[in-house]
Design a protein around this motif. Sequence first.
Motif, mmCIF file in Angstrom:
data_model
loop_
_atom_site.group_PDB
_atom_site.id
_atom_site.type_symbol
_atom_site.label_atom_id
_atom_site.label_comp_id
_atom_site.label_asym_id
_atom_site.label_seq_id
_atom_site.Cartn_x
_atom_site.Cartn_y
_atom_site.Cartn_z
ATOM 1 N N ILE A 189 30.542 34.774 53.884
ATOM 2 C CA ILE A 189 31.949 34.909 54.219
ATOM 3 C C ILE A 189 32.734 34.693 52.934
ATOM 4 C CG2 ILE A 189 33.898 33.981 55.512
ATOM 5 C CD1 ILE A 189 31.936 35.463 57.246
ATOM 6 N N SER A 190 33.529 35.700 52.563
ATOM 7 C CA SER A 190 34.306 35.647 51.332
ATOM 8 C C SER A 190 35.771 35.426 51.663
ATOM 9 C CB SER A 190 34.135 36.956 50.553
ATOM 10 O OG SER A 190 34.953 36.983 49.415
ATOM 11 N N LEU A 191 36.470 34.634 50.845
ATOM 12 C CA LEU A 191 37.894 34.375 51.017
ATOM 13 C C LEU A 191 38.652 35.090 49.908
ATOM 14 C CD1 LEU A 191 39.939 32.832 52.755
ATOM 15 C CD2 LEU A 191 39.811 30.965 51.102
ATOM 16 N N ASN A 192 39.606 35.943 50.308
ATOM 17 C CA ASN A 192 40.367 36.751 49.362
ATOM 18 C C ASN A 192 41.860 36.528 49.573
ATOM 19 O OD1 ASN A 192 38.170 38.880 48.183
ATOM 20 N ND2 ASN A 192 37.752 38.384 50.308
ATOM 21 N N ARG A 236 42.836 52.216 46.577
ATOM 22 C CA ARG A 236 41.422 52.410 46.289
ATOM 23 C C ARG A 236 41.227 52.134 44.813
ATOM 24 N NH1 ARG A 236 39.387 58.062 48.544
ATOM 25 N NH2 ARG A 236 37.390 57.001 48.288
ATOM 26 N N LYS A 237 40.133 51.454 44.471
ATOM 27 C CA LYS A 237 39.999 51.031 43.082
ATOM 28 C C LYS A 237 38.545 50.833 42.712
ATOM 29 C CE LYS A 237 41.230 46.599 44.992
ATOM 30 N NZ LYS A 237 42.363 45.684 45.170
ATOM 31 N N THR A 238 38.318 50.854 41.419
ATOM 32 C CA THR A 238 37.028 50.503 40.836
ATOM 33 C C THR A 238 37.216 49.213 40.048
ATOM 34 O OG1 THR A 238 36.370 52.816 40.667
ATOM 35 C CG2 THR A 238 35.164 51.229 39.325
ATOM 36 N N LEU A 239 36.343 48.250 40.314
ATOM 37 C CA LEU A 239 36.487 46.925 39.731
ATOM 38 C C LEU A 239 35.302 46.591 38.835
ATOM 39 C CD1 LEU A 239 37.575 44.878 42.896
ATOM 40 C CD2 LEU A 239 39.052 45.943 41.176
ATOM 41 N N GLY A 240 35.548 45.776 37.846
ATOM 42 C CA GLY A 240 34.476 45.109 37.123
ATOM 43 C C GLY A 240 34.193 43.775 37.800
ATOM 44 N N ILE A 241 32.998 43.269 37.669
ATOM 45 C CA ILE A 241 32.605 42.021 38.334
ATOM 46 C C ILE A 241 32.042 41.054 37.304
ATOM 47 C CG2 ILE A 241 31.282 40.969 40.195
ATOM 48 C CD1 ILE A 241 33.154 43.084 41.234
ATOM 49 N N LEU A 242 32.615 39.860 37.248
ATOM 50 C CA LEU A 242 32.081 38.769 36.451
ATOM 51 C C LEU A 242 32.118 37.506 37.305
ATOM 52 C CD1 LEU A 242 33.910 39.345 33.031
ATOM 53 C CD2 LEU A 242 31.492 39.748 33.499
ATOM 54 N N GLY A 243 31.049 36.710 37.268
ATOM 55 C CA GLY A 243 31.057 35.498 38.079
ATOM 56 C C GLY A 243 29.740 34.764 38.007
ATOM 57 N N PHE A 296 31.366 32.617 43.054
ATOM 58 C CA PHE A 296 32.704 32.786 42.473
ATOM 59 C C PHE A 296 32.697 34.086 41.681
ATOM 60 C CE2 PHE A 296 35.499 32.587 38.797
ATOM 61 C CZ PHE A 296 36.711 32.238 39.370
ATOM 62 N N GLN A 297 33.758 34.920 41.887
ATOM 63 C CA GLN A 297 33.820 36.210 41.200
ATOM 64 C C GLN A 297 35.223 36.466 40.647
ATOM 65 O OE1 GLN A 297 30.526 39.077 43.266
ATOM 66 N NE2 GLN A 297 32.525 39.074 44.193
ATOM 67 N N TYR A 298 35.260 36.972 39.427
ATOM 68 C CA TYR A 298 36.488 37.494 38.821
ATOM 69 C C TYR A 298 36.361 39.008 38.783
ATOM 70 C CZ TYR A 298 39.880 38.775 35.223
ATOM 71 O OH TYR A 298 40.904 39.373 34.533
ATOM 72 N N THR A 299 37.355 39.712 39.360
ATOM 73 C CA THR A 299 37.223 41.152 39.590
ATOM 74 C C THR A 299 38.393 41.918 38.964
ATOM 75 O OG1 THR A 299 38.332 40.896 41.721
ATOM 76 C CG2 THR A 299 35.927 40.807 41.721
ATOM 77 N N GLN A 313 51.080 45.243 45.799
ATOM 78 C CA GLN A 313 50.753 44.731 44.475
ATOM 79 C C GLN A 313 49.255 44.506 44.258
ATOM 80 O OE1 GLN A 313 53.195 44.395 42.103
ATOM 81 N NE2 GLN A 313 54.392 45.442 43.702
ATOM 82 N N GLY A 314 48.447 44.718 45.300
ATOM 83 C CA GLY A 314 47.002 44.585 45.144
ATOM 84 C C GLY A 314 46.487 43.202 45.503
ATOM 85 N N MET A 315 45.247 42.948 45.048
ATOM 86 C CA MET A 315 44.559 41.709 45.392
ATOM 87 C C MET A 315 44.523 40.769 44.195
ATOM 88 S SD MET A 315 43.492 42.365 48.492
ATOM 89 C CE MET A 315 42.414 40.957 48.628
ATOM 90 N N LEU A 316 44.493 39.467 44.489
ATOM 91 C CA LEU A 316 44.212 38.488 43.450
ATOM 92 C C LEU A 316 42.793 38.732 42.941
ATOM 93 C CD1 LEU A 316 45.457 35.878 42.126
ATOM 94 C CD2 LEU A 316 44.028 34.599 43.737
ATOM 95 N N PRO A 317 42.589 38.860 41.630
ATOM 96 C CA PRO A 317 41.252 39.240 41.122
ATOM 97 C C PRO A 317 40.254 38.083 41.088
ATOM 98 C CG PRO A 317 42.755 38.939 39.293
ATOM 99 C CD PRO A 317 43.585 38.764 40.548
ATOM 100 N N ILE A 318 40.355 37.191 42.031
ATOM 101 C CA ILE A 318 39.442 36.057 42.139
ATOM 102 C C ILE A 318 39.036 35.918 43.599
ATOM 103 C CG2 ILE A 318 39.216 33.550 41.970
ATOM 104 C CD1 ILE A 318 41.069 33.624 39.570
ATOM 105 N N ALA A 319 37.764 35.725 43.860
ATOM 106 C CA ALA A 319 37.279 35.544 45.227
ATOM 107 C C ALA A 319 36.131 34.547 45.235
ATOM 108 C CB ALA A 319 36.822 36.876 45.830
#
Length: 644
Positions: free
Chosen positions: A437-440, A564-571, A587-590, A631-637
């Motif tokens: 379960i992810s929180l965004n 719709r978007k393409t994201l990079g993933i670091l975490g 933990f992910q930074y997107t 405005q989109g999503m916070l790039p942290i999940a």
Amino acid sequence: MYKLPVNYCFLIPTTILLFLLPYFSQAQNTKGTVLDANTKLPVAFASIYQLKTTKGTITNSNGEFNIPISNKGEIEIRISCIGYKTLFQKLTFNKNKVVIFLTPDEASLQEVVVMPDSLLKTILKKSYQNISSNYAQSPMELTGFYREVQKSTTDDHFLYFGEALLKVQQKGYNHPNEDAQIEILKSRIINFPHSDSIDNVKYYRGPFIPQWGDFVRNRSNFLNPNSFNKTYIYHLDAITTYNNKEDSVYVIRFSSKKPSDKKSGKIWINKKTFAYLKIEFNNQTHEKPQILIPIRYLSRNYIAIYSEIEGKYFLKYASASAHKLNEKTQKESFSTAEFATTNYSTRDSISPIPLENRIGYLSIFSMQKNNDDDSFWDSYSFIEKDSSLKKQTKIHYSINDAKSIVVPSMSNKSSQKEKTKFNLYTTIQKIHFSYNISLNQYLPIGQQSYQFVYDKNLLSNKNFKTPFFPVYTNSLGFDISKRSTIEVRTYKSILKDNYFYGNQLNFKYTFLVKKLGNPLFIKPLIGTGAFSTGFYLGEISSEETIKIDNQNFGTKTNAYLGDRKTLGILGFELDYSKKRLHYLFTFQYTPTIVKWDAILLKTRKNIFITKTAAITDLSGSFQLQPQNIYQGMLPIAVSVGIGF
């Protein structure tokens, strides 16, 4: 008058450490048998210790033993067992089998007076409470001999035979919920012909018997005094002496109170220290361990024996045997797994087993890589095989040595089949699943008022809701190596007010953080993903069928404002492992690579099928004012989950 059976005994505590170390090159194995001097019956599990050294072994269930001796030297051994007088004897290398007789210690048997329940419960309570003082609390390392066999019930034919030298590391007895970590130092395995026609099931966790077969460390419920006359009924069977009459032992019998739970057994407790010396019980309950596996247990028997070094007890021997029925083949078989400790050490500075050398809890020992060599245990002490297994393995090795002999049952087709099974098994072992379960969170929206028009029908929403929202995630991973993993994750929104769909490809690398007990891993990850996200605008209804991108959405569909978007993933991922389960925190930074604003449509056809579409051209039937409100999503999940 109650007497301890003289033909079934166990290791006496000793202050001498028994190491499994190879002798110098001239050492050769001397074999022998320990018999009761009166009945001439085998003495099982007798302790054999070589004086002035740190070497030793035990007898098997037939009283047989195997010990290395220099072909030019002489050793002195001590043989001891409860119910018998300790014997000291000198041995020289002998190609013939040595026979040793132990004399029953009749004076050690005492008449048992009926003991009040209150006193019997006190004994059980003190034993349970004294686990912390009687057993090592520091990290432990056991080195020992492991064997598992499977045998047909219709004849004397063995279906499978495997044995290994194991290194076992685990936390002390004050950490009963911590897993052991195990390394196979050496192993050999024989799958005899036609075994699949009787039992085609492969069994896991056998080498972990030092963990699950240690009933003291696991605080088994029949040891717990709270079970007294509630779950189990207890009786004092005997009080006997051992260790040259220096110590006394309570022999307590127990049995399940519920008729449906057919467990019964005995507990041997040191009268002075209240330490558990031996536990033996059987389970006659007919049951299937797993619904999908065609195995039904008809009976099971377990033994755990403890020895003492410098005032602290440890697991010396553990065995589990089962009589079972394969409901698919309708054939019965016997199986046994046993482990004998031959080297024990306890200290805080144990060097952990490297991650690459550890075996998993779900590993199937019979599918491990094989060292098929009859001289496998030269210069090592080990548990002697019984006569029928000796005969069958001898034939096997003789055939393998005779390269010119073609054996039909071991044809190329059969070998290829086994190779295919092994490859399939190793591939499956590298696959794992997880559910999370992810929180965004949405980024704040500057303007709360907007207008959304579809085919001249106005939808408005002036109250933006739920800045945080949950997302369901599942993943499929494949281990490239013990440390490297490729993983695919899929995301799906849970609540109606949010639209979140996506796929993500990750690469993870594993570092071992907590090295003893249940391991903790930290796994840095990098990847990329394609996502569609948005928040709920409302329901669009139309008298005519709504068709988008040649898809029929019916007369009603839910609309979402998003992109719709393409994201990079670091975490990174934290993985806490216990037996077959993995407890996960991620933990992910997107950061966004590229995106397109869109109106997202979603219609649920049924529980399995959901139709979706993304409208990026807002100049047609769909109009939104202002267009840049999202405005989109916070790039942290962050996410939590469980893996398998």
